[in-house]
Design a protein around this motif. Structure first.
Motif, PDB file in Angstrom:
ATOM      1  N   VAL A 220       0.818  -1.227   0.000  1.00 40.87           N
ATOM      2  CA  VAL A 220       0.000   0.000   0.000  1.00 40.87           C
ATOM      3  C   VAL A 220       0.841   1.261   0.000  1.00 40.87           C
ATOM      4  O   VAL A 220       0.296   2.368   0.024  1.00 40.87           O
ATOM      5  N   ALA A 221       2.156   1.124  -0.053  1.00 39.32           N
ATOM      6  CA  ALA A 221       3.033   2.284   0.126  1.00 39.32           C
ATOM      7  C   ALA A 221       2.814   3.375  -0.908  1.00 39.32           C
ATOM      8  O   ALA A 221       3.033   4.556  -0.617  1.00 39.32           O
ATOM      9  N   ASP A 222       2.363   3.008  -2.102  1.00 41.34           N
ATOM     10  CA  ASP A 222       2.183   4.008  -3.157  1.00 41.34           C
ATOM     11  C   ASP A 222       0.985   4.908  -2.917  1.00 41.34           C
ATOM     12  O   ASP A 222       0.896   5.985  -3.523  1.00 41.34           O
ATOM     13  N   ASP A 223       0.044   4.499  -2.072  1.00 42.22           N
ATOM     14  CA  ASP A 223      -1.132   5.335  -1.783  1.00 42.22           C
ATOM     15  C   ASP A 223      -1.627   5.046  -0.375  1.00 42.22           C
ATOM     16  O   ASP A 223      -2.673   4.421  -0.173  1.00 42.22           O
ATOM     17  N   LEU A 224      -0.885   5.515   0.612  1.00 44.00           N
ATOM     18  CA  LEU A 224      -1.242   5.267   2.003  1.00 44.00           C
ATOM     19  C   LEU A 224      -2.569   5.900   2.374  1.00 44.00           C
ATOM     20  O   LEU A 224      -3.359   5.324   3.121  1.00 44.00           O
ATOM     21  N   GLU A 225      -2.823   7.086   1.869  1.00 51.45           N
ATOM     22  CA  GLU A 225      -4.068   7.765   2.220  1.00 51.45           C
ATOM     23  C   GLU A 225      -5.278   6.957   1.780  1.00 51.45           C
ATOM     24  O   GLU A 225      -6.226   6.774   2.550  1.00 51.45           O
ATOM     25  N   ALA A 226      -5.251   6.443   0.570  1.00 55.18           N
ATOM     26  CA  ALA A 226      -6.380   5.644   0.086  1.00 55.18           C
ATOM     27  C   ALA A 226      -6.564   4.403   0.947  1.00 55.18           C
ATOM     28  O   ALA A 226      -7.693   4.028   1.280  1.00 55.18           O
ATOM     29  N   GLY A 227      -5.465   3.765   1.326  1.00 54.89           N
ATOM     30  CA  GLY A 227      -5.561   2.581   2.168  1.00 54.89           C
ATOM     31  C   GLY A 227      -6.143   2.894   3.531  1.00 54.89           C
ATOM     32  O   GLY A 227      -7.021   2.169   4.021  1.00 54.89           O
ATOM     33  N   LEU A 228      -5.683   3.976   4.141  1.00 51.47           N
ATOM     34  CA  LEU A 228      -6.177   4.325   5.475  1.00 51.47           C
ATOM     35  C   LEU A 228      -7.646   4.739   5.437  1.00 51.47           C
ATOM     36  O   LEU A 228      -8.421   4.392   6.330  1.00 51.47           O
ATOM     37  N   VAL A 229      -8.018   5.482   4.432  1.00 47.15           N
ATOM     38  CA  VAL A 229      -9.423   5.905   4.322  1.00 47.15           C
ATOM     39  C   VAL A 229     -10.333   4.700   4.097  1.00 47.15           C
ATOM     40  O   VAL A 229     -11.452   4.640   4.629  1.00 47.15           O
ATOM     41  N   ALA A 230      -9.876   3.719   3.342  1.00 46.95           N
ATOM     42  CA  ALA A 230     -10.723   2.573   2.978  1.00 46.95           C
ATOM     43  C   ALA A 230     -10.781   1.494   4.049  1.00 46.95           C
ATOM     44  O   ALA A 230     -11.740   0.720   4.084  1.00 46.95           O
ATOM     45  N   CYS A 231      -9.775   1.429   4.929  1.00 48.73           N
ATOM     46  CA  CYS A 231      -9.760   0.343   5.911  1.00 48.73           C
ATOM     47  C   CYS A 231     -10.857   0.549   6.952  1.00 48.73           C
ATOM     48  O   CYS A 231     -11.437   1.623   7.075  1.00 48.73           O
ATOM     49  N   ASP A 232     -11.137  -0.496   7.707  1.00 50.06           N
ATOM     50  CA  ASP A 232     -12.268  -0.476   8.635  1.00 50.06           C
ATOM     51  C   ASP A 232     -12.157   0.651   9.657  1.00 50.06           C
ATOM     52  O   ASP A 232     -13.119   1.391   9.892  1.00 50.06           O
ATOM     53  N   SER A 233     -10.983   0.805  10.265  1.00 47.77           N
ATOM     54  CA  SER A 233     -10.812   1.860  11.269  1.00 47.77           C
ATOM     55  C   SER A 233     -10.942   3.233  10.641  1.00 47.77           C
ATOM     56  O   SER A 233     -11.516   4.156  11.237  1.00 47.77           O
ATOM     57  N   GLY A 234     -10.397   3.386   9.438  1.00 50.06           N
ATOM     58  CA  GLY A 234     -10.515   4.659   8.743  1.00 50.06           C
ATOM     59  C   GLY A 234     -11.950   4.995   8.411  1.00 50.06           C
ATOM     60  O   GLY A 234     -12.402   6.142   8.589  1.00 50.06           O
ATOM     61  N   GLN A 235     -12.701   4.001   7.935  1.00 47.99           N
ATOM     62  CA  GLN A 235     -14.104   4.234   7.610  1.00 47.99           C
ATOM     63  C   GLN A 235     -14.915   4.620   8.842  1.00 47.99           C
ATOM     64  O   GLN A 235     -15.827   5.464   8.765  1.00 47.99           O
ATOM     65  N   GLU A 236     -14.594   4.017   9.967  1.00 43.72           N
ATOM     66  CA  GLU A 236     -15.289   4.369  11.205  1.00 43.72           C
ATOM     67  C   GLU A 236     -15.094   5.850  11.536  1.00 43.72           C
ATOM     68  O   GLU A 236     -16.046   6.555  11.910  1.00 43.72           O
ATOM     69  N   LEU A 237     -13.870   6.340  11.375  1.00 44.81           N
ATOM     70  CA  LEU A 237     -13.599   7.744  11.651  1.00 44.81           C
ATOM     71  C   LEU A 237     -14.224   8.651  10.596  1.00 44.81           C
ATOM     72  O   LEU A 237     -14.750   9.727  10.922  1.00 44.81           O
ATOM     73  N   VAL A 238     -14.162   8.243   9.336  1.00 43.35           N
ATOM     74  CA  VAL A 238     -14.766   9.050   8.267  1.00 43.35           C
ATOM     75  C   VAL A 238     -16.258   9.218   8.505  1.00 43.35           C
ATOM     76  O   VAL A 238     -16.809  10.325   8.405  1.00 43.35           O
ATOM     77  N   ARG A 239     -16.941   8.124   8.850  1.00 40.80           N
ATOM     78  CA  ARG A 239     -18.386   8.192   9.087  1.00 40.80           C
ATOM     79  C   ARG A 239     -18.721   9.094  10.274  1.00 40.80           C
ATOM     80  O   ARG A 239     -19.795   9.688  10.320  1.00 40.80           O
ATOM     81  N   ALA A 240     -17.801   9.177  11.226  1.00 36.43           N
ATOM     82  CA  ALA A 240     -18.039   9.998  12.416  1.00 36.43           C
ATOM     83  C   ALA A 240     -17.623  11.457  12.219  1.00 36.43           C
ATOM     84  O   ALA A 240     -17.750  12.256  13.145  1.00 36.43           O
ATOM     85  N   GLY A 241     -17.118  11.791  11.033  1.00 35.25           N
ATOM     86  CA  GLY A 241     -16.761  13.176  10.753  1.00 35.25           C
ATOM     87  C   GLY A 241     -15.300  13.511  10.986  1.00 35.25           C
ATOM     88  O   GLY A 241     -14.933  14.683  11.053  1.00 35.25           O
ATOM     89  N   PHE A 242     -14.441  12.490  11.054  1.00 35.21           N
ATOM     90  CA  PHE A 242     -13.026  12.712  11.335  1.00 35.21           C
ATOM     91  C   PHE A 242     -12.127  12.303  10.166  1.00 35.21           C
ATOM     92  O   PHE A 242     -11.026  11.795  10.377  1.00 35.21           O
ATOM     93  N   ARG A 243     -12.568  12.564   8.965  1.00 39.88           N
ATOM     94  CA  ARG A 243     -11.742  12.227   7.797  1.00 39.88           C
ATOM     95  C   ARG A 243     -10.398  12.936   7.847  1.00 39.88           C
ATOM     96  O   ARG A 243      -9.363  12.372   7.464  1.00 39.88           O
ATOM     97  N   ASP A 244     -10.375  14.191   8.331  1.00 38.04           N
ATOM     98  CA  ASP A 244      -9.116  14.932   8.398  1.00 38.04           C
ATOM     99  C   ASP A 244      -8.083  14.205   9.255  1.00 38.04           C
ATOM    100  O   ASP A 244      -6.886  14.253   8.962  1.00 38.04           O
ATOM    101  N   ASP A 245      -8.541  13.543  10.318  1.00 37.79           N
ATOM    102  CA  ASP A 245      -7.612  12.804  11.168  1.00 37.79           C
ATOM    103  C   ASP A 245      -6.987  11.636  10.409  1.00 37.79           C
ATOM    104  O   ASP A 245      -5.802  11.323  10.602  1.00 37.79           O
TER     105      ASP A 245
END
Length: 262
Positions: A207-232
């Motif tokens: 995932v090194a070529d696109d870490l942001e996409a990986g973090l946003v798509a993973c389960d923990s990332g999605q939990e934060l995105v849904r809660a309004g913490f995408r910036d984090d």
């Protein structure tokens, strides 16, 4: 019982895993990308000393007051608050804080593990994607100074509703990112890495070529995105933007590059 004893570079999950691979005098690296070690990196960068603390302790306020420290509130509590000055596990809240000198920063995973390791005799280091190159350089020097020293990576993971450990891919990537930093430096220690550590390195490379996409798509990332913490999540994905090396000194993390007492 110490596991992966035959390997100089070890990796395990959560507090129980930390107990199994951390031994006195080793370098114990705690990785909690979303979000304790990312918040830790940001807080140390703005000049704060950070006290890890076990999650849900009722004496948090008393503990902080005795150290003349602020204490962070939960991310969701801060979100519900009308106050614009609340600091929390949200790295963005710490980045915009001013005059923050001492901070008690509890979390259910990375901070709790760090608090647990205070009396282990190990040197405890906090790493995120943001500071992984700086930490890799510091660790490389420490490992060269003592060719027998063990590097123990603790992937914090998350928690299921019943409190049991949920392995979290972002922490596997974080461990792998650190190992990639050591690899980039030509560190010989990787020759003595456990299979678990090699898996983390391979996962990061994927995932090194696109870490942001990986973090946003993973389960923990999605939990934060849904809660309004995408910036984090976006902030956590920034690679090598910080030069701090948070090392636990007594009760608190300080920047290893800064003389104590400064």
């Amino acid at each position: 019982m110490v596991t992966q004893r035959s390997s100089r570079v070890r990796l395990e999950w959560g507090p129980i895993g930390a107990d199994r691979i951390v031994e006195p005098d080793c370098l114990a690296v705690v990785v909690d990308v979303l979000s304790f070690t990312t918040a830790l990196t940001v807080a140390v960068q703005v000049g704060a000393e950070v006290y890890p603390y076990a999650w849900d302790r009722q004496d948090l306020g008393t503990y902080a007051a005795a150290r003349d420290a602020h204490h962070a509130v939960g991310r969701y509590e801060a979100q519900r608050s009308d106050s614009l000055t609340s600091v929390s596990l949200s790295p963005r809240s710490l980045a915009v804080s001013s005059g923050l000198k001492r901070l008690v920063l509890p979390s259910p995973n990375g901070s709790t593990i760090s608090f647990r390791l205070r009396d282990s005799g190990a040197t405890v280091v906090g790493v995120s994607l943001r500071n992984r190159a700086a930490v890799a350089a510091w660790l490389d020097a420490a490992l060269e100074d003592d060719p027998a020293r063990v590097l123990a990576l603790v992937a914090a993971g998350e928690r299921w509703d019943d409190g049991s450990l949920r392995p979290a891919v972002e922490d596997l990537w974080g461990c792998g990112a650190l190992l990639a930093g050591l690899r980039d430096r030509g560190a010989d220690v990787l020759r003595e890495a456990s299979p678990e550590a090699h898996v983390a390195l391979a996962a990061y490379d994927a995932v090194a070529d696109d870490l942001e996409a990986g973090l946003v798509a993973c389960d923990s990332g999605q939990e934060l995105v849904r809660a309004g913490f995408r910036d984090d999540v976006v902030d956590a994905a920034q690679l090598d933007v910080s030069a701090v090396v948070p090392v636990l000194s007594g009760e608190r993390f300080v920047d290893a590059r800064r003389p104590l007492g400064e």
